[in-house]
Design a protein around this motif. Structure first.
Motif, PDB file in Angstrom:
ATOM      1  N   GLN A 147       0.830  -1.054   0.022  1.00  0.00           N
ATOM      2  CA  GLN A 147      -0.019  -0.038   0.043  1.00  0.00           C
ATOM      3  C   GLN A 147       0.867   1.200  -0.023  1.00  0.00           C
ATOM      4  OE1 GLN A 147      -2.472  -0.520   3.341  1.00  0.00           O
ATOM      5  NE2 GLN A 147      -4.211  -0.821   2.136  1.00  0.00           N
ATOM      6  N   LEU A 148       0.331   2.334  -0.473  1.00  0.00           N
ATOM      7  CA  LEU A 148       0.988   3.547  -0.569  1.00  0.00           C
ATOM      8  C   LEU A 148       0.008   4.676  -0.070  1.00  0.00           C
ATOM      9  CD1 LEU A 148       2.638   3.421  -4.366  1.00  0.00           C
ATOM     10  CD2 LEU A 148       3.752   3.170  -2.171  1.00  0.00           C
ATOM     11  N   SER A 149       0.717   5.752   0.269  1.00  0.00           N
ATOM     12  CA  SER A 149      -0.229   6.941   0.799  1.00  0.00           C
ATOM     13  C   SER A 149       0.112   8.219   0.122  1.00  0.00           C
ATOM     14  CB  SER A 149      -0.095   7.063   2.298  1.00  0.00           C
ATOM     15  OG  SER A 149       1.194   7.278   2.776  1.00  0.00           O
ATOM     16  N   ARG A 150      -0.615   9.036  -0.205  1.00  0.00           N
ATOM     17  CA  ARG A 150      -0.284  10.237  -0.984  1.00  0.00           C
ATOM     18  C   ARG A 150       0.399  11.259  -0.002  1.00  0.00           C
ATOM     19  NH1 ARG A 150      -5.511  12.030  -3.870  1.00  0.00           N
ATOM     20  NH2 ARG A 150      -4.358  10.176  -5.220  1.00  0.00           N
ATOM     21  N   HIS A 151       1.547  11.795  -0.298  1.00  0.00           N
ATOM     22  CA  HIS A 151       2.251  12.635   0.502  1.00  0.00           C
ATOM     23  C   HIS A 151       2.251  13.871  -0.350  1.00  0.00           C
ATOM     24  CE1 HIS A 151       5.229  14.759   2.861  1.00  0.00           C
ATOM     25  NE2 HIS A 151       6.016  15.015   1.750  1.00  0.00           N
ATOM     26  N   HIS A 152       1.828  15.197   0.375  1.00  0.00           N
ATOM     27  CA  HIS A 152       1.794  16.439  -0.337  1.00  0.00           C
ATOM     28  C   HIS A 152       2.951  16.893  -0.063  1.00  0.00           C
ATOM     29  CE1 HIS A 152      -2.539  16.054   0.177  1.00  0.00           C
ATOM     30  NE2 HIS A 152      -2.851  16.924  -0.857  1.00  0.00           N
ATOM     31  N   LEU A 153       3.805  17.253  -1.171  1.00  0.00           N
ATOM     32  CA  LEU A 153       5.108  17.618  -1.364  1.00  0.00           C
ATOM     33  C   LEU A 153       5.455  19.105  -0.538  1.00  0.00           C
ATOM     34  CD1 LEU A 153       6.430  16.299  -4.684  1.00  0.00           C
ATOM     35  CD2 LEU A 153       7.060  15.413  -2.384  1.00  0.00           C
ATOM     36  N   ILE A 154       4.335  19.810  -0.811  1.00  0.00           N
ATOM     37  CA  ILE A 154       4.247  20.923   0.174  1.00  0.00           C
ATOM     38  C   ILE A 154       3.173  20.639   1.031  1.00  0.00           C
ATOM     39  CG2 ILE A 154       3.765  23.553   0.093  1.00  0.00           C
ATOM     40  CD1 ILE A 154       4.970  23.487  -2.726  1.00  0.00           C
ATOM     41  N   PRO A 155       3.247  20.674   2.285  1.00  0.00           N
ATOM     42  CA  PRO A 155       2.200  20.433   3.398  1.00  0.00           C
ATOM     43  C   PRO A 155       1.009  21.243   2.833  1.00  0.00           C
ATOM     44  CG  PRO A 155       4.004  20.372   4.250  1.00  0.00           C
ATOM     45  CD  PRO A 155       4.388  20.976   2.992  1.00  0.00           C
ATOM     46  N   ARG A 156      -0.209  20.670   3.265  1.00  0.00           N
ATOM     47  CA  ARG A 156      -1.458  21.233   3.240  1.00  0.00           C
ATOM     48  C   ARG A 156      -1.564  22.555   3.926  1.00  0.00           C
ATOM     49  NH1 ARG A 156      -5.338  16.180   3.777  1.00  0.00           N
ATOM     50  NH2 ARG A 156      -3.672  16.103   5.530  1.00  0.00           N
ATOM     51  N   GLU A 157      -0.854  22.441   5.197  1.00  0.00           N
ATOM     52  CA  GLU A 157      -0.806  23.648   6.085  1.00  0.00           C
ATOM     53  C   GLU A 157      -0.186  25.020   5.654  1.00  0.00           C
ATOM     54  OE1 GLU A 157       0.425  22.289   9.813  1.00  0.00           O
ATOM     55  OE2 GLU A 157      -1.235  21.160  10.302  1.00  0.00           O
ATOM     56  N   GLU A 158       0.706  24.495   4.553  1.00  0.00           N
ATOM     57  CA  GLU A 158       1.777  25.536   4.166  1.00  0.00           C
ATOM     58  C   GLU A 158       1.020  25.735   2.719  1.00  0.00           C
ATOM     59  OE1 GLU A 158       3.982  26.888   5.892  1.00  0.00           O
ATOM     60  OE2 GLU A 158       3.515  25.466   7.682  1.00  0.00           O
ATOM     61  N   GLY A 159      -0.203  25.590   2.308  1.00  0.00           N
ATOM     62  CA  GLY A 159      -0.386  25.828   1.103  1.00  0.00           C
ATOM     63  C   GLY A 159      -0.416  25.141   0.103  1.00  0.00           C
ATOM     64  N   GLY A 160      -0.139  23.691   0.320  1.00  0.00           N
ATOM     65  CA  GLY A 160      -0.125  22.468  -0.834  1.00  0.00           C
ATOM     66  C   GLY A 160      -1.241  21.792  -1.129  1.00  0.00           C
ATOM     67  N   GLU A 183       9.823  23.297   7.049  1.00  0.00           N
ATOM     68  CA  GLU A 183      11.219  22.498   6.454  1.00  0.00           C
ATOM     69  C   GLU A 183      10.711  21.981   5.077  1.00  0.00           C
ATOM     70  OE1 GLU A 183      14.516  20.979   9.239  1.00  0.00           O
ATOM     71  OE2 GLU A 183      12.676  20.184   9.766  1.00  0.00           O
ATOM     72  N   LEU A 184       9.631  21.021   5.169  1.00  0.00           N
ATOM     73  CA  LEU A 184       9.028  20.629   4.016  1.00  0.00           C
ATOM     74  C   LEU A 184       8.614  21.367   2.948  1.00  0.00           C
ATOM     75  CD1 LEU A 184       6.928  17.636   5.644  1.00  0.00           C
ATOM     76  CD2 LEU A 184       9.013  17.186   4.436  1.00  0.00           C
ATOM     77  N   ALA A 185       8.144  22.367   3.383  1.00  0.00           N
ATOM     78  CA  ALA A 185       7.702  23.491   2.348  1.00  0.00           C
ATOM     79  C   ALA A 185       8.725  24.263   1.640  1.00  0.00           C
ATOM     80  CB  ALA A 185       6.557  24.656   2.996  1.00  0.00           C
ATOM     81  N   ARG A 186       9.458  24.757   2.439  1.00  0.00           N
ATOM     82  CA  ARG A 186      10.715  25.458   1.912  1.00  0.00           C
ATOM     83  C   ARG A 186      11.983  24.713   1.308  1.00  0.00           C
ATOM     84  NH1 ARG A 186      10.710  29.246   7.418  1.00  0.00           N
ATOM     85  NH2 ARG A 186       8.842  30.213   7.006  1.00  0.00           N
ATOM     86  N   GLN A 187      12.340  23.718   1.950  1.00  0.00           N
ATOM     87  CA  GLN A 187      13.633  22.892   1.365  1.00  0.00           C
ATOM     88  C   GLN A 187      13.157  21.546   0.812  1.00  0.00           C
ATOM     89  OE1 GLN A 187      15.387  23.227   5.580  1.00  0.00           O
ATOM     90  NE2 GLN A 187      17.261  23.660   4.282  1.00  0.00           N
ATOM     91  N   TYR A 188      12.416  20.827   1.082  1.00  0.00           N
ATOM     92  CA  TYR A 188      12.242  19.309   0.771  1.00  0.00           C
ATOM     93  C   TYR A 188      10.665  19.467   0.022  1.00  0.00           C
ATOM     94  CZ  TYR A 188      15.865  19.075   4.131  1.00  0.00           C
ATOM     95  OH  TYR A 188      16.977  19.501   4.821  1.00  0.00           O
ATOM     96  N   HIS A 189      10.631  20.057  -0.924  1.00  0.00           N
ATOM     97  CA  HIS A 189       9.350  20.028  -2.042  1.00  0.00           C
ATOM     98  C   HIS A 189       9.359  19.206  -2.989  1.00  0.00           C
ATOM     99  CE1 HIS A 189      10.848  23.276  -4.144  1.00  0.00           C
ATOM    100  NE2 HIS A 189      11.393  23.787  -2.991  1.00  0.00           N
ATOM    101  N   THR A 190      10.559  18.604  -3.218  1.00  0.00           N
ATOM    102  CA  THR A 190      10.694  17.554  -4.200  1.00  0.00           C
ATOM    103  C   THR A 190      11.203  16.142  -3.852  1.00  0.00           C
ATOM    104  OG1 THR A 190      12.817  18.133  -4.847  1.00  0.00           O
ATOM    105  CG2 THR A 190      11.154  19.428  -5.915  1.00  0.00           C
ATOM    106  N   ILE A 191      10.919  14.955  -4.377  1.00  0.00           N
ATOM    107  CA  ILE A 191      11.422  14.038  -4.175  1.00  0.00           C
ATOM    108  C   ILE A 191      13.234  13.808  -3.873  1.00  0.00           C
ATOM    109  CG2 ILE A 191      11.694  11.337  -4.645  1.00  0.00           C
ATOM    110  CD1 ILE A 191       9.184  12.119  -3.117  1.00  0.00           C
ATOM    111  N   GLU A 192      13.393  14.372  -4.920  1.00  0.00           N
ATOM    112  CA  GLU A 192      15.230  14.412  -5.006  1.00  0.00           C
ATOM    113  C   GLU A 192      15.525  15.191  -3.550  1.00  0.00           C
ATOM    114  OE1 GLU A 192      13.210  15.544  -7.580  1.00  0.00           O
ATOM    115  OE2 GLU A 192      13.388  13.671  -8.697  1.00  0.00           O
ATOM    116  N   ALA A 193      14.912  16.197  -3.304  1.00  0.00           N
ATOM    117  CA  ALA A 193      15.252  17.168  -2.010  1.00  0.00           C
ATOM    118  C   ALA A 193      15.104  16.306  -0.907  1.00  0.00           C
ATOM    119  CB  ALA A 193      14.593  18.309  -2.126  1.00  0.00           C
TER     120      ALA A 193
END
Length: 110
Positions: free
Chosen positions: A34-47, A71-81
């Motif tokens: 099973q997989l779950s959907r991760h918002h690369l920019i968190p919903r709380e931060e506008g994603g 941190e997720l929104a500013r620096q780690y908003h891609t899988i590569e990051a």
């Protein structure tokens, strides 16, 4: 469509059977049930309507345990990051060698 695939080279055939068709975690690249959907920019931060990635439950839980939403929104908003995040390196090294499908929710243990 079948004719086009059969007429193509062997590399084209193997590319069509890539892990994207299966349940492959975008972060650890393991095949899981099973997989779950991760918002690369968190919903709380506008994603809310932004890009998402399919992660296994252990990866999704660990990302939110080890990194906060800012941190997720500013620096780690891609899988590569995310793959390059210093805080995730020890975890990624462990999970790639593991068969773990589920990890208990550890968000409150920060």
């Amino acid at each position: 469509m079948r004719r086009r695939l059969l007429a193509g080279s062997q590399s084209e055939l193997s590319a069509s059977a890539a892990p994207s068709a299966s349940n492959c975690c975008a972060l650890c690249e393991r095949e899981v049930q099973q997989l779950s959907r991760h918002h690369l920019i968190p919903r709380e931060e506008g994603g809310r309507h932004g890009p998402t990635a399919d992660l296994c439950q252990p990866c999704h839980s660990s990302v939110h345990l080890l990194l906060d939403n800012k941190e997720l929104a500013r620096q780690y908003h891609t899988i590569e990051a995310l793959r390059g995040a210093e805080k995730l390196q020890k975890y990624l090294h462990w999970i790639r060698r593991s068969r773990v499908e589920r990890i208990s929710n550890r968000r409150g243990n920060k």
